[in-house]
Design an enzyme around this catalytic site. Structure first.
Site, PDB file in Angstrom:
ATOM      1  CB  SER A  83      59.393  -3.608 -13.973  1.00 20.34           C
ATOM      2  OG  SER A  83      58.189  -4.012 -14.588  1.00 20.34           O
ATOM      3  CE1 TYR A  95      57.059   1.508 -13.617  1.00 24.55           C
ATOM      4  CE2 TYR A  95      56.908  -0.342 -15.137  1.00 24.55           C
ATOM      5  CZ  TYR A  95      57.022   0.137 -13.848  1.00 24.55           C
ATOM      6  OH  TYR A  95      57.108  -0.735 -12.795  1.00 24.55           O
TER       7      TYR A  95
END
Length: 230
Positions: free
Chosen positions: A106, A119
Site C-alpha cells: 500500500s 495497518y
C-alpha cells in the site's frame, strides 16, 4: 489469480470457468487451511504459476483505541497470510522454475499515516518481505520466478471508510477495475515494485532525501489519509 503452465487456450478457458464457479473459500490467516486449499487447487487445476496476495483489513483509528484482537488480526491477515500462501505455492514454482508472486502492499507501506499505525506496520512488512524474497530467489542465478510488490493509493472499495483528500481532483480514490488492470500490467512487465498511481513511489523517494522538516511540510501540504472511524 492462477495460471496453467500449459498454453492451450481450451485449458485456460476451463480454468477460468473453474475459478469463477468453484472458487475455494480459505481463511488465509490459518496456515493449515491455506495448505489444504492449496492442495485442493493443485489437484483440480494443476500447479499455480501466478499467486496474487491481496487479502487485507484496515481498522482506522488511533493506536491506543485499537484492541489487542484488532492488532493481531491485522498482522495475521495482512502479513502472516503472505508467508503461508508463499510457503504453500512456491515449492511447485521452484520445481517448475516458473512462476510469479504478486503482493499488495500500500502507499501506507511507503509512509506512515495517522489512524493507521498497525495497518502501516503490516504494509511496511509486506514491502520488506517481498524485497527479501526477491533477494532470496535471486541468489539462485538460474531461478526464473519473479516477484512484484504493488503499493496502491486509496481504492474505492469501502475499505477506506472516511478518506481524507485535500486535492480531490488531482488525487481521487482509485477505481477497482483500473487498479486490477494496473496490477496485471505490473505483473506482465515484471515490475519489482510499483505504486498506483506511479508517481507516488518516485515522489516518496525524492521527499525522503529532504531534511525531516521539509518532508513534513510536503506531507502536510498534500494532507491526505483517513479519518478515525470511531
Amino acid at each position: 489469480m492462477f495460471r496453467f503452465l500449459e498454453q492451450d487456450m481450451e485449458l485456460e478457458k476451463s480454468w477460468l470457468f473453474y475459478t469463477l464457479r468453484k472458487g475455494q473459500d480459505c481463511d488465509v490467516s490459518n496456515r493449515d487451511n491455506v495448505f489444504e486449499v492449496a492442495k485442493k487447487v493443485q489437484q483440480d487445476v494443476g500447479d499455480v504459476t501466478i499467486l496474487i496476495n491481496n487479502a487485507g483489513i484496515m481498522p482506522t483509528h488511533p493506536l491506543l483505541d485499537q484492541t489487542k484482537e484488532e492488532i493481531e488480526r491485522v498482522f495475521s491477515i495482512n502479513v502472516l497470510a503472505h508467508c503461508w500462501t508463499i510457503q504453500a505455492f512456491l515449492p511447485a514454482m521452484k520445481t517448475n522454475n516458473h512462476g510469479h508472486i504478486v503482493a499488495l502492499s500500500s502507499c501506507a507501506g511507503l509512509f506512515g499515516l495517522e489512524n493507521l499505525v498497525p495497518y502501516c506496520g503490516s504494509k511496511f512488512a509486506v514491502r520488506g518481505m517481498m524485497e527479501a524474497l526477491g533477494e532470496e530467489l535471486r541468489m539462485d542465478k538460474d531461478c526464473k520466478i519473479k516477484t512484484t510488490c504493488v503499493c496502491p493509493y486509496m481504492v474505492d472499495t469501502g475499505l477506506c471508510k472516511k478518506p481524507k483528500v485535500k486535492f480531490e481532483k488531482l488525487m481521487p480514490l482509485l477505481k477497482p477495475r483500473s487498479v486490477a488492470k494496473s496490477i496485471m500490467r505490473a505483473q506482465q512487465t515484471n515490475k519489482k515494485i510499483v505504486s498506483l498511481p506511479g508517481y507516488i513511489l518516485h515522489l516518496n523517494n525524492y521527499v525522503r532525501l529532504l531534511p525531516i522538516r521539509a518532508s513534513m511540510f510536503v506531507k502536510d501540504f498534500i494532507n491526505s489519509g483517513v479519518e478515525s472511524d470511531l
